[in-house]
Design an enzyme around this catalytic site. Structure first.
Site, PDB file in Angstrom:
ATOM      1  N   GLY A 135     -57.664  41.663  94.054  1.00 19.94           N
ATOM      2  CA  GLY A 135     -58.135  40.382  93.536  1.00 19.94           C
ATOM      3  C   GLY A 135     -59.243  39.741  94.328  1.00 19.94           C
ATOM      4  O   GLY A 135     -60.011  38.934  93.812  1.00 19.94           O
TER       5      GLY A 135
ATOM      6  N   ASP B 107     -57.293  36.249  97.110  1.00 15.08           N
ATOM      7  CA  ASP B 107     -57.840  35.534  95.959  1.00 15.08           C
ATOM      8  C   ASP B 107     -57.176  34.181  95.756  1.00 15.08           C
ATOM      9  O   ASP B 107     -57.834  33.171  95.583  1.00 15.08           O
ATOM     10  CB  ASP B 107     -57.764  36.391  94.679  1.00 15.08           C
ATOM     11  CG  ASP B 107     -56.372  36.971  94.413  1.00 15.08           C
ATOM     12  OD1 ASP B 107     -55.439  36.707  95.201  1.00 15.08           O
ATOM     13  OD2 ASP B 107     -56.220  37.695  93.415  1.00 15.08           O
TER      14      ASP B 107
ATOM     15  N   ASP C 181     -50.466  31.233  95.607  1.00 12.93           N
ATOM     16  CA  ASP C 181     -49.643  30.725  94.505  1.00 12.93           C
ATOM     17  C   ASP C 181     -48.287  30.345  95.105  1.00 12.93           C
ATOM     18  O   ASP C 181     -48.164  29.293  95.719  1.00 12.93           O
ATOM     19  CB  ASP C 181     -49.565  31.816  93.427  1.00 12.93           C
ATOM     20  CG  ASP C 181     -48.773  31.393  92.217  1.00 12.93           C
ATOM     21  OD1 ASP C 181     -48.572  30.191  92.023  1.00 12.93           O
ATOM     22  OD2 ASP C 181     -48.347  32.266  91.440  1.00 12.93           O
TER      23      ASP C 181
END
Ligand code: 5GP
Ligand code: MG
Length: 176
Positions: free
Chosen positions: A41, A97, A100
């Protein structure tokens, strides 16, 4: 796509700023920096970011995989490919990236810390503020974003859309 969340011009401007923030920290490091991108990513972000860094550096890649459904929930995180470089005594910057739930960054950081780097910091392009745990933050953050599933600029949905130049929100009906 549902809508563009961050367009290519904003991305470019912010990546240059992060480059300056990173340079302020490592620019005087005589033995250079080891950048550890978490694949896949981070590839587009990495490629743009490193070209803003005017100092000595090496890249050593690592691949982790989250076996989840196509989107963000569930699934264990595991190493698929480990670093080939010895990072003992080196200044290390992990580049990912998106932060989360923090599972990925927590695991990668713990693993690398065991190897005795001189310093260890983290840089993420995106952070989902609603979900990122309070006790885990990244040292360099590109953008704080809402809790939507995003693609583009390296981020994928089931392997697709990494090549989109903007960061966009995927239409929920495509993945729910
Ligand atoms: P965490 O371990 O922090 O829950 O998740 C981090 C990883 O999940 C990221 O490196 C990325 O691969 C994936 N991920 C989390 N949120 C998104 C999202 O909105 N879009 C995409 N494409 N990947 C995401
Ligand atoms: Mg990832």
């Amino acid at each position: 796509m549902d809508r563009i969340l961050i367009d290519r011009d904003r991305i470019r401007g912010r990546v240059e700023e992060i480059g300056r923030e990173i340079t302020a920290v490592y620019g005087d490091c005589l033995d250079g920096l080891v950048i550890v991108p978490v694949l896949a990513g981070s590839i587009i972000f990495l490629a743009d970011l490193i070209r803003t860094l005017p100092f000595k550096m090496k890249i050593s890649v690592m691949t982790v995989s989250r076996y989840r459904g196509a989107t963000t929930t569930g699934g264990a995180t595991q190493f698929v490919h480990d670093l080939t470089l010895d990072i003992k005594g080196r200044h290390v910057l992990i580049v990912d990236d998106i932060l989360d739930s923090g599972t990925t960054l927590r695991m990668v950081t713990a693993q690398l810390r065991e190897r005795g780097p001189a310093s260890l910091r983290t840089c993420v392009l995106l952070r989902k503020t609603a979900r990122a745990p309070k006790d885990l933050t990244a040292d360099f953050v590109g953008f704080d974003i809402e809790d939507s599933f995003v693609v583009g600029y390296g981020l994928d949905y089931d392997g697709h859309y990494r090549n989109w130049p903007d960061i966009a929100v995927l239409r929920p009906e495509l993945y729910q």
